[in-house]
Design a protein around this motif. Sequence first.
Motif, PDB file in Angstrom:
ATOM      1  N   ASP A 100     -52.391  37.580  57.033  1.00  0.00           N
ATOM      2  CA  ASP A 100     -53.240  36.437  56.669  1.00  0.00           C
ATOM      3  C   ASP A 100     -54.719  36.713  56.904  1.00  0.00           C
ATOM      4  N   PHE A 101     -55.023  37.488  57.930  1.00  0.00           N
ATOM      5  CA  PHE A 101     -56.433  37.606  58.309  1.00  0.00           C
ATOM      6  C   PHE A 101     -57.016  39.008  58.180  1.00  0.00           C
ATOM      7  N   CYS A 102     -56.177  40.022  58.043  1.00  0.00           N
ATOM      8  CA  CYS A 102     -56.722  41.379  58.030  1.00  0.00           C
ATOM      9  C   CYS A 102     -56.314  42.184  56.794  1.00  0.00           C
ATOM     10  N   ALA A 103     -55.467  41.654  55.923  1.00  0.00           N
ATOM     11  CA  ALA A 103     -54.971  42.458  54.795  1.00  0.00           C
ATOM     12  C   ALA A 103     -55.630  41.988  53.495  1.00  0.00           C
ATOM     13  N   LEU A 104     -56.649  42.733  53.075  1.00  0.00           N
ATOM     14  CA  LEU A 104     -57.434  42.307  51.907  1.00  0.00           C
ATOM     15  C   LEU A 104     -56.624  42.323  50.614  1.00  0.00           C
ATOM     16  N   ASP A 105     -55.680  43.244  50.521  1.00  0.00           N
ATOM     17  CA  ASP A 105     -54.915  43.379  49.269  1.00  0.00           C
ATOM     18  C   ASP A 105     -53.583  42.635  49.321  1.00  0.00           C
ATOM     19  N   GLY A 106     -53.418  41.777  50.289  1.00  0.00           N
ATOM     20  CA  GLY A 106     -52.149  41.059  50.416  1.00  0.00           C
ATOM     21  C   GLY A 106     -51.196  41.820  51.313  1.00  0.00           C
ATOM     22  N   PRO A 107     -50.046  41.211  51.629  1.00  0.00           N
ATOM     23  CA  PRO A 107     -49.090  41.826  52.557  1.00  0.00           C
ATOM     24  C   PRO A 107     -48.599  43.186  52.050  1.00  0.00           C
ATOM     25  N   ARG A 108     -48.388  44.110  52.969  1.00  0.00           N
ATOM     26  CA  ARG A 108     -47.808  45.407  52.592  1.00  0.00           C
ATOM     27  C   ARG A 108     -46.286  45.321  52.531  1.00  0.00           C
ATOM     28  N   ARG A 109     -45.746  44.358  53.269  1.00  0.00           N
ATOM     29  CA  ARG A 109     -44.281  44.184  53.283  1.00  0.00           C
ATOM     30  C   ARG A 109     -43.957  42.719  53.040  1.00  0.00           C
ATOM     31  N   LEU A 110     -42.905  42.487  52.302  1.00  0.00           N
ATOM     32  CA  LEU A 110     -42.393  41.137  52.127  1.00  0.00           C
ATOM     33  C   LEU A 110     -40.986  41.099  52.708  1.00  0.00           C
ATOM     34  N   PHE A 111     -40.565  39.917  53.139  1.00  0.00           N
ATOM     35  CA  PHE A 111     -39.251  39.786  53.754  1.00  0.00           C
ATOM     36  C   PHE A 111     -38.434  38.771  52.978  1.00  0.00           C
ATOM     37  N   ARG A 112     -37.210  39.155  52.665  1.00  0.00           N
ATOM     38  CA  ARG A 112     -36.335  38.254  51.903  1.00  0.00           C
ATOM     39  C   ARG A 112     -35.029  38.039  52.653  1.00  0.00           C
ATOM     40  N   HIS A 113     -34.451  36.868  52.448  1.00  0.00           N
ATOM     41  CA  HIS A 113     -33.157  36.543  53.030  1.00  0.00           C
ATOM     42  C   HIS A 113     -32.084  37.247  52.192  1.00  0.00           C
ATOM     43  N   ALA A 114     -31.291  38.118  52.827  1.00  0.00           N
ATOM     44  CA  ALA A 114     -30.300  38.893  52.074  1.00  0.00           C
ATOM     45  C   ALA A 114     -29.309  37.980  51.346  1.00  0.00           C
ATOM     46  N   ALA A 115     -28.979  36.834  51.948  1.00  0.00           N
ATOM     47  CA  ALA A 115     -27.931  35.961  51.398  1.00  0.00           C
ATOM     48  C   ALA A 115     -28.329  35.354  50.056  1.00  0.00           C
ATOM     49  N   ASP A 116     -29.585  34.941  49.909  1.00  0.00           N
ATOM     50  CA  ASP A 116     -29.969  34.226  48.683  1.00  0.00           C
ATOM     51  C   ASP A 116     -31.272  34.727  48.064  1.00  0.00           C
ATOM     52  N   GLY A 117     -31.845  35.774  48.629  1.00  0.00           N
ATOM     53  CA  GLY A 117     -33.067  36.346  48.054  1.00  0.00           C
ATOM     54  C   GLY A 117     -34.324  35.538  48.341  1.00  0.00           C
ATOM     55  N   GLN A 119     -37.642  33.990  50.069  1.00  0.00           N
ATOM     56  CA  GLN A 119     -38.682  34.628  50.874  1.00  0.00           C
ATOM     57  C   GLN A 119     -38.647  34.064  52.301  1.00  0.00           C
ATOM     58  N   VAL A 120     -38.862  34.945  53.279  1.00  0.00           N
ATOM     59  CA  VAL A 120     -38.881  34.518  54.679  1.00  0.00           C
ATOM     60  C   VAL A 120     -40.326  34.195  55.053  1.00  0.00           C
ATOM     61  N   TRP A 123     -42.591  31.810  60.008  1.00  0.00           N
ATOM     62  CA  TRP A 123     -41.809  31.268  61.116  1.00  0.00           C
ATOM     63  C   TRP A 123     -40.379  31.803  61.082  1.00  0.00           C
ATOM     64  N   GLY A 124     -40.085  32.721  60.129  1.00  0.00           N
ATOM     65  CA  GLY A 124     -38.760  33.313  60.094  1.00  0.00           C
ATOM     66  C   GLY A 124     -37.732  32.470  59.373  1.00  0.00           C
ATOM     67  N   ARG A 125     -38.199  31.482  58.584  1.00  0.00           N
ATOM     68  CA  ARG A 125     -37.276  30.620  57.829  1.00  0.00           C
ATOM     69  C   ARG A 125     -37.213  31.084  56.387  1.00  0.00           C
ATOM     70  N   CYS A 126     -36.038  30.924  55.790  1.00  0.00           N
ATOM     71  CA  CYS A 126     -35.871  31.222  54.372  1.00  0.00           C
ATOM     72  C   CYS A 126     -36.434  30.058  53.560  1.00  0.00           C
ATOM     73  N   GLU A 127     -37.324  30.367  52.621  1.00  0.00           N
ATOM     74  CA  GLU A 127     -37.953  29.287  51.844  1.00  0.00           C
ATOM     75  C   GLU A 127     -36.984  28.702  50.818  1.00  0.00           C
ATOM     76  N   ASP A 137     -30.149  39.953  58.717  1.00  0.00           N
ATOM     77  CA  ASP A 137     -29.959  39.374  57.376  1.00  0.00           C
ATOM     78  C   ASP A 137     -31.244  39.413  56.562  1.00  0.00           C
ATOM     79  N   THR A 138     -32.189  40.233  56.995  1.00  0.00           N
ATOM     80  CA  THR A 138     -33.506  40.282  56.354  1.00  0.00           C
ATOM     81  C   THR A 138     -33.677  41.603  55.597  1.00  0.00           C
ATOM     82  N   ILE A 139     -34.178  41.491  54.362  1.00  0.00           N
ATOM     83  CA  ILE A 139     -34.516  42.672  53.567  1.00  0.00           C
ATOM     84  C   ILE A 139     -36.026  42.849  53.590  1.00  0.00           C
TER      85      ILE A 139
END
Lengths: 195, 195
Positions: A100-117, A119-120, A123-127, A137-139
Amino acid sequence: MALPNDYTGQACSLARSLEIIGERWTLLIVRDAFWGVRRYADFIDHLRMPRAVLASRLKALTAAGVMTRVAGERHLEYELTDKGTALWPVVLSLMSWGDDFCALDGPRRLFRHAADGGQVDQWGRCETCGKPVPAADTIVAPGPGLEPPADDDSWVTTALTGPHRLLEPLRTAAAVLSRTGRSPEVTPRDSAKIE
Amino acid sequence: MALPNDYTGQACSLARSLEIIGERWTLLIVRDAFWGVRRYADFIDHLRMPRAVLASRLKALTAAGVMTRVAGERHLEYELTDKGTALWPVVLSLMSWGDDFCALDGPRRLFRHAADGGQVDQWGRCETCGKPVPAADTIVAPGPGLEPPADDDSWVTTALTGPHRLLEPLRTAAAVLSRTGRSPEVTPRDSAKIE
């Protein structure tokens, strides 16, 4: 400046946590373990940190019950214990804050819930389903800020340009092939890794 | 062993976060700022850390935009910026992990959602309404593991034996009385703090 090795007089659980994982490099080692790095040589190769520091940090992490040594196929390996895996919210929240505060080009990694794809979130919740997503259970998948691997990058960096389930051992293609008994198509780079 | 001051070659957002808040003591200063500590002398008094280290950490935190200096009633004060307040999930997750694995007598602090009194879980969600709870809507209250204050404890420690809303300035009773214009019932301890 010399500082004591512990936070004298600080009984707070935050201070106790920092005594275990607050040393320089320690959280990067733990992060790599979530990525699926398990071997001493691979931590060195990926983190490019001094060997003596890695040895000292792994020793402290195993003594604290955060990591444990297990027999690998050819070498000793290190893996996170339940206590270590419980650090996922710490790693995720630190990474999200940096995004949020140091990555000018956006996140280098994204996290997805393996069960339904889904986005995490930070706070570690599946959206998608709204449930908290455990590390197992995180990709992890490449995000917009991830630069393409350079020629001299570690095989770990290259392997992490594709989606990968957290905590699942990250193996070279050659290692996987040799495990499955199929004729390996080994590149010089890969073969150097499975000596 | 000498180590570089940054994680050379580590472009990961976790490494960038650690460059800002990974120094020894830094997260304890940030935690105290969430508790409502704002004055240099009070950080010293509560954290019992060397003055030169506090000065250096506050300088780094303000340079990084995590804290900012504001005019207080009698002294300069430090407060968290939005960037600093966004560290709440980091502080909370580290503290929860310490509670789960290092606190034999249970948590020293509990967190409640100001709106409905629901307990805040390690992921920062209210267990009553299910919503994520920002720091400013969180009440910190003593938990079962909190020991009674000792005679030589800082007034901050004593003040935190009662419930307190995060980020709200923590004031001595005497300071509050003098602000409201009522005749202060100042204890020798309090009066020493508002010189």
